[in-house]
Design an enzyme around this catalytic site. Structure first.
Site, PDB file in Angstrom:
ATOM      1  N   CYS A   1       0.623  -1.241   0.069  1.00  0.00           N
ATOM      2  CA  CYS A   1       0.101   0.069   0.172  1.00  0.00           C
ATOM      3  C   CYS A   1       0.774   1.201   0.052  1.00  0.00           C
ATOM      4  CB  CYS A   1      -0.985  -0.075   1.225  1.00  0.00           C
ATOM      5  SG  CYS A   1      -1.930   1.528   1.411  1.00  0.00           S
TER       6      CYS A   1
ATOM      7  N   CYS B   1      -0.500   3.982   2.392  1.00  0.00           N
ATOM      8  CA  CYS B   1      -0.227   3.769   3.977  1.00  0.00           C
ATOM      9  C   CYS B   1       1.220   3.973   4.082  1.00  0.00           C
ATOM     10  CB  CYS B   1      -0.535   2.334   4.159  1.00  0.00           C
ATOM     11  SG  CYS B   1      -2.031   1.820   3.613  1.00  0.00           S
ATOM     12  N   ASP B   2       2.392   3.459   3.308  1.00  0.00           N
ATOM     13  CA  ASP B   2       3.427   3.336   3.634  1.00  0.00           C
ATOM     14  C   ASP B   2       4.745   4.532   3.091  1.00  0.00           C
ATOM     15  OD1 ASP B   2       2.706   1.507   5.608  1.00  0.00           O
ATOM     16  OD2 ASP B   2       3.155  -0.222   4.218  1.00  0.00           O
TER      17      ASP B   2
END
Ligand SMILES: Cc1cc2nc3c(=O)[nH]c(=O)nc-3n(C[C@H](O)[C@H](O)[C@H](O)COP(=O)(O)OP(=O)(O)OC[C@H]3O[C@@H](n4cnc5c(N)ncnc54)[C@H](O)[C@@H]3O)c2cc1C
Length: 309
Positions: free
Chosen positions: A135, A138-139
């Site tokens: 992701c 997200c990261d």
């Protein structure tokens, strides 16, 4: 046991749309979402290809709007993961949650979507969350000024590569073939980013490191040439697997890959059980198609409930 006209399983775009239509159709409906509404949409940054939003819309905002609209028509949403459906072929079906709670339903719409597929390479599991991610949204921020690889050849890989280029100082886009499934516009966009280097006809044999990812051993599938690329992170975008494990032994017909088989009315092989969105066997898995499936499923459910009266 509380009994509903319809239970929707999953709170992504398909589930939220189904609840909207069911609410407007004055049915008594419940949506069960295991992990927080939004589904896969919240794994990305901006949505540019959902009609009605010129210039795109932030993914989280789209999801917030879908949820708010579904709630406007009395749709009830509970954060509960569905473990199984029992009495599935009876007129009143029972949905069992992982907490042990049970709910009755005359009809069920399964909208449990799909999840990122693993690349299945050595080191992937070991370095998950220590440099291996699925992701970008997200990261991505953890990889500011770092060197990373994105793995895949579809739209998600290309869109996420664009997003990750905000953070990373260098990106190797690794793909096992020369050609891509991604839309030409997405490919062109990535080709214009100087910091992206294409590593084609190539697979990752191993993700290596000590405490976190330090590199990948890659192999050219045409020449068999092997080399190590030093990097700090690997983002895997190699496709999806349907979220249907909880339906094992349910009797619902699925493809060999585990996607639910539906007819054009989104009916499964079991009366009163419908499916919509990415969890179904189909060619394009997008927000627009998930929403379209859910519209059909909910309208068919309303007719089904009327016929039961
Ligand atoms: C990184 C990324 C970028 C994308 N970008 C785009 C884009 O730009 N445009 C576009 O159109 N599409 C995009 N997509 C695809 C799009 O997100 C999906 O097609 C869409 O989300 C499918 O919606 P869905 O409701 O069918 O399933 P999902 O979004 O997968 O939602 C399913 C929901 O069901 C829940 N669930 C699963 N099992 C259970 C259970 N047992 N009990 C309760 N709840 C359960 C899950 O937690 C999840 O919230 C992208 C996908 C990804 C991963």
């Amino acid at each position: 046991m509380e009994v509903f006209d319809t239970i929707v399983i999953g709170g992504g775009p398909a589930g939220l749309t189904a609840l909207l239509y069911l609410g407007r159709g004055l049915t008594n409906s419940l949506l069960l979402e295991g992990f927080g509404v939004g589904g896969q949409v919240i794994l990305t940054d901006t949505i540019e290809n959902y009609a009605g939003f010129p210039g795109g819309i932030a993914a989280f905002e789209l999801v917030e709007r879908m949820e708010a609209q579904a709630r406007e028509f009395c749709g009830r949403i509970e954060t509960l993961e569905v473990q199984e459906i029992i009495d599935i072929d009876k007129p009143l079906k029972t949905v069992v949650c992982s907490t042990g709670e049970t709910f009755g339903a005359k009809a069920i719409i399964i909208a449990s979507g799909a999840k990122a597929r693993k690349a299945n390479v050595h080191g992937e599991e070991e370095f998950k969350a220590r440099g291996v991610s699925y992701c970008g949204t997200c990261d991505g921020a953890f990889f500011k000024d770092k060197v990373i690889a994105t793995l895949g050849g579809g739209d998600t890989c290309f869109d996420e590569t664009v997003f990750l280029s905000r953070f990373a100082k260098k990106i190797y886009l690794i793909h096992r073939r020369q050609g891509f499934r991604a839309a030409p516009i997405a490919v062109d966009r990535v080709k214009k980013i100087d910091k992206v280097e294409f590593v084609l006809d190539t697979v990752i044999d191993e993700i290596i490191g000590t405490k976190s990812v330090e590199g990948v051993n890659v192999r050219n599938v045409i020449t068999n040439e092997k080399k190590t690329i030093a990097l700090d992170g690997v983002f895997v975008f190699v496709g999806l697997d349907p979220t249907t494990a909880f339906l094992k032994n349910s009797g619902i017909a699925m493809s060999s890959a585990g996607y639910i088989m539906v007819n054009p009315n989104m009916e499964t092989n079991i009366k009163g059980i419908y499916a919509a969105g990415d969890v179904t066997e189909k060619s394009e898995r997008q927000i627009a198609t998930a929403v379209g499936d859910a519209t059909i499923a909910a309208c068919q459910v309303i007719k089904y409930l009327d016929a039961m009266k």
